[in-house]
Each structure stands twice: as C-alpha cells, then as structure tokens.
Design a protein around this motif. Structure first.
Motif, PDB file in Angstrom:
ATOM      1  N   LYS A   1       0.829  -1.207   0.000  1.00  0.00           N
ATOM      2  CA  LYS A   1       0.000   0.000   0.000  1.00  0.00           C
ATOM      3  C   LYS A   1       0.868   1.264   0.000  1.00  0.00           C
ATOM      4  N   THR A   2       1.935   1.258   0.791  1.00  0.00           N
ATOM      5  CA  THR A   2       2.825   2.416   0.854  1.00  0.00           C
ATOM      6  C   THR A   2       3.533   2.622  -0.485  1.00  0.00           C
TER       7      THR A   2
ATOM      8  N   ASN B   1       1.190   4.131  -2.977  1.00  0.00           N
ATOM      9  CA  ASN B   1       0.986   5.557  -2.729  1.00  0.00           C
ATOM     10  C   ASN B   1       2.202   6.392  -3.122  1.00  0.00           C
TER      11      ASN B   1
ATOM     12  N   ARG C   1       5.223   6.413  -1.789  1.00  0.00           N
ATOM     13  CA  ARG C   1       5.990   6.920  -0.649  1.00  0.00           C
ATOM     14  C   ARG C   1       7.289   6.177  -0.401  1.00  0.00           C
TER      15      ARG C   1
ATOM     16  N   GLU D   1       0.426  -0.752 -11.866  1.00  0.00           N
ATOM     17  CA  GLU D   1       0.458   0.092 -10.668  1.00  0.00           C
ATOM     18  C   GLU D   1       1.834   0.091 -10.020  1.00  0.00           C
TER      19      GLU D   1
END
Length: 96
Positions: free
Chosen positions: A9-10, A13, A15, A33
């Motif tokens: 997930k990080t 995003n 990050r 993605e």
C-alpha cells in the motif's frame, strides 16, 4: 492489515520503494500500478516447500488445504508468479 499489505500500500501511494515477493502481490504489476526494478539481482532459491502433518486420521479440512496448496504451489508456474508478466525470464528461472 498485515506488514506485507502495508508495504504494498505504501509503495502504491508512491511513498517508498519496497522489496516484495511475488506472493505478496496481487495484480499490481500486471495492472501497471507497480514496476519491478533491479530485476538483475540473483535471488536465493529457497528450495522445496514442505507441509508437515500427521498422516494418520487426517482431518478433511487438512486434506482439502493440502490439495489447494498442491494446486497453487505444485504448478509449473505458481499462481503468484503468473501474475507478473515475464517473471520467469526476469529472474532467470526459465533457464532452470
């Protein structure tokens, strides 16, 4: 949410970069993605996968679990590797 989900997930995003095994990923690479980088790194081969269980009086749910595990891991290309286009070539497994 577990640690693997948090890492993915990080990364999604934007990050951080993350080292993720194919088992940790869903369709993030296939969908564009996430992009694999540093694919020339030679990965350790962790060898065989073993399931240790009592062979006597095997519960039906244990047998069903082992059947599913065999279908997923015992295939020539494991389910998680098939979700990453070019996985075998990417890490040199097609030469084995």
């Amino acid at each position: 949410m577990n640690e693997a989900e948090l890492l993915i997930k990080t990364a999604l995003n934007g990050r951080m970069l993350t080292a993720a095994t194919a088992q940790m990923l869903g369709d993030e690479v296939k969908n564009g993605e996430l992009t694999p980088i540093m694919t020339g790194i030679e990965l350790s081969n962790y060898g065989n996968f073993f399931a240790v269980y009592p062979h006597r009086d095997l519960a039906l749910k244990t047998q069903l679990f082992l059947d599913i595990l065999t279908d997923i891991v015992g295939a020539p290309t494991p389910v998680w590797a098939s979700k990453i286009p070019g996985f075998n070539k990417m890490y040199g497994f097609d030469e084995l």
